[in-house]
Write a protein that holds these residues in place. Structure first.
Motif, short mmCIF file in Angstrom:
data_model
loop_
_atom_site.label_atom_id
_atom_site.label_comp_id
_atom_site.label_asym_id
_atom_site.label_seq_id
_atom_site.Cartn_x
_atom_site.Cartn_y
_atom_site.Cartn_z
N ILE A 187 0.85 -1.19 0.00
CA ILE A 187 0.00 0.00 0.00
C ILE A 187 0.88 1.24 0.00
CG2 ILE A 187 -1.73 1.32 1.28
CD1 ILE A 187 -2.81 -1.27 2.40
N VAL A 188 0.69 2.08 -1.00
CA VAL A 188 1.42 3.34 -1.10
C VAL A 188 0.62 4.41 -0.35
CG1 VAL A 188 2.36 5.08 -2.67
CG2 VAL A 188 2.32 2.66 -3.35
N THR A 189 1.25 5.05 0.63
CA THR A 189 0.53 5.99 1.49
C THR A 189 0.85 7.45 1.22
OG1 THR A 189 2.25 5.74 3.19
CG2 THR A 189 0.31 4.31 3.35
N SER A 190 1.94 7.73 0.52
CA SER A 190 2.29 9.12 0.23
C SER A 190 3.14 9.17 -1.04
CB SER A 190 3.07 9.74 1.40
OG SER A 190 3.32 11.11 1.15
N VAL A 191 2.85 10.18 -1.88
CA VAL A 191 3.57 10.29 -3.15
C VAL A 191 4.03 11.75 -3.33
CG1 VAL A 191 3.54 9.40 -5.52
CG2 VAL A 191 1.80 8.64 -3.94
N LEU A 192 3.65 12.39 -4.40
CA LEU A 192 4.07 13.76 -4.68
C LEU A 192 3.33 14.75 -3.79
CD1 LEU A 192 5.53 15.88 -6.52
CD2 LEU A 192 3.50 15.77 -7.99
N SER B 279 11.15 18.45 1.98
CA SER B 279 10.66 17.09 1.76
C SER B 279 11.04 16.58 0.37
CB SER B 279 9.13 17.06 1.92
OG SER B 279 8.63 15.80 1.53
N CYS B 280 11.52 15.35 0.32
CA CYS B 280 11.83 14.72 -0.96
C CYS B 280 10.58 14.48 -1.79
CB CYS B 280 12.54 13.39 -0.72
SG CYS B 280 14.10 13.51 0.17
N HIS B 281 9.43 14.44 -1.12
CA HIS B 281 8.18 14.20 -1.83
C HIS B 281 7.82 15.33 -2.80
CE1 HIS B 281 6.74 10.58 0.25
NE2 HIS B 281 7.27 11.08 1.36
N ARG B 282 8.46 16.46 -2.66
CA ARG B 282 8.14 17.60 -3.54
C ARG B 282 8.63 17.38 -4.98
NH1 ARG B 282 10.91 22.59 -1.64
NH2 ARG B 282 12.61 21.11 -1.34
N PHE B 283 9.54 16.41 -5.16
CA PHE B 283 10.19 16.26 -6.47
C PHE B 283 9.64 15.12 -7.32
CE2 PHE B 283 13.07 18.21 -3.45
CZ PHE B 283 13.54 19.32 -4.14
N GLY B 284 8.66 14.38 -6.79
CA GLY B 284 8.07 13.28 -7.55
C GLY B 284 8.96 12.06 -7.65
N THR B 285 9.97 11.99 -6.81
CA THR B 285 10.92 10.87 -6.83
C THR B 285 10.74 9.94 -5.64
OG1 THR B 285 12.48 12.23 -5.57
CG2 THR B 285 12.69 12.25 -7.98
#
Length: 260
Positions: free
Chosen positions: A169-174, A194-200
């Motif tokens: 289960i993926v709980t957080s992405v971009l 946050s690394c989540h800001r870059f879509g990686t």
């Protein structure tokens, strides 16, 4: 020299009987050999089929077989320590995120305009996306491939170990800049960088899994700890193959991954 009629008939009959018996023995031998070859061939095919992992295509269970009772499932080993196996800090992941990612998006409207740079991950047979509240289901192509490979490897590993089918289960992405700001209001551990800001980057929870259930593959009980052990093996292999950086998040209950 004349041969008497009775002697001739007896001799002829004896020869015919001998030839008939020889033919029967020959036919039986050949039949046995053919049967043996067929049996060996079938055994080879069965062995080959059993040695293959689950082939997951459009449906994660359409081609997943039930583990044969004649094949011993692989052992579940897990990793010695989650913190030791997955120690990659935010600083380490941030450098990779900046290298392979997009420039941060301001909000969801801005994200919609960046679809040429991002891949939608909302629906996939290899993993399940949670009900996202503080992120949107987009990744850069490189990270999307990584996520699919992890989901596929997890299903394959479950099959080889004789564990019931479940999806990660993926709980957080971009996350947009607005998402990060809103998240930091009630989560002090959320980083402004946050690394989540870059879509990686994406998070995979380790205490919940999505059960795969069909009429051919009914649900069987399995603990989340068992699934976590299998998942940790898959993620360790991905990290050792230098596919990603991983941080074991205790409070958030997830593995935090950034593609590399």
């Amino acid at each position: 020299m004349k041969i008497k009629k009775n002697i001739y008939l007896h001799t002829f009959t004896f020869v015919v009987v001998i030839l008939a018996l020889s033919r029967c023995v020959y036919d039986y031998s050949n039949t046995g050999a053919v049967t043996s070859e067929m049996t060996d061939s079938i055994a080879d095919v069965d062995s080959t089929e059993e040695g293959r992992g689950a082939v997951v295509q459009n449906n994660p269970v359409s081609s997943v077989k039930t583990v044969s009772s004649t094949r011993k499932p692989n052992r579940i080993l897990s990793v010695p320590s989650y913190k030791t196996a997955f120690p990659d800090s935010n600083e380490v992941q941030l450098a990779s995120a900046r290298r392979y990612g997009v420039s941060p998006v301001k909000n969801r409207v801005d994200a919609e305009k960046r679809k040429s740079e991002l891949v939608y991950i909302g629906a996939n047979p290899f993993y399940h996306v949670d009900n996202l509240r503080e992120s949107i289901p987009y990744l850069v192509p490189r990270a999307n491939i990584l996520l699919q490979d992890i989901g596929r490897a997890f299903l394959d590993s479950l099959y080889m170990k004789g564990v019931p089918m479940h999806q990660i289960i993926v709980t957080s992405v971009l996350r947009s800049e607005e998402d990060v700001e809103r998240l930091r209001r009630h989560n002090l551990n959320a980083s402004e960088n946050s690394c989540h800001r870059f879509g990686t980057t994406f998070d995979i929870c380790y205490n919940r899994y999505h059960t795969v259930q069909t009429e051919q593959s009914p649900r069987r009980a399995v603990s989340n700890d068992t699934l976590k052990w299998v998942l940790s093996e898959v993620l360790r292999d991905m990290r050792e193959a230098e596919r990603c950086y991983i941080k074991y998040e205790v409070k958030q209950g997830c593995f935090h991954l950034t593609v590399r």
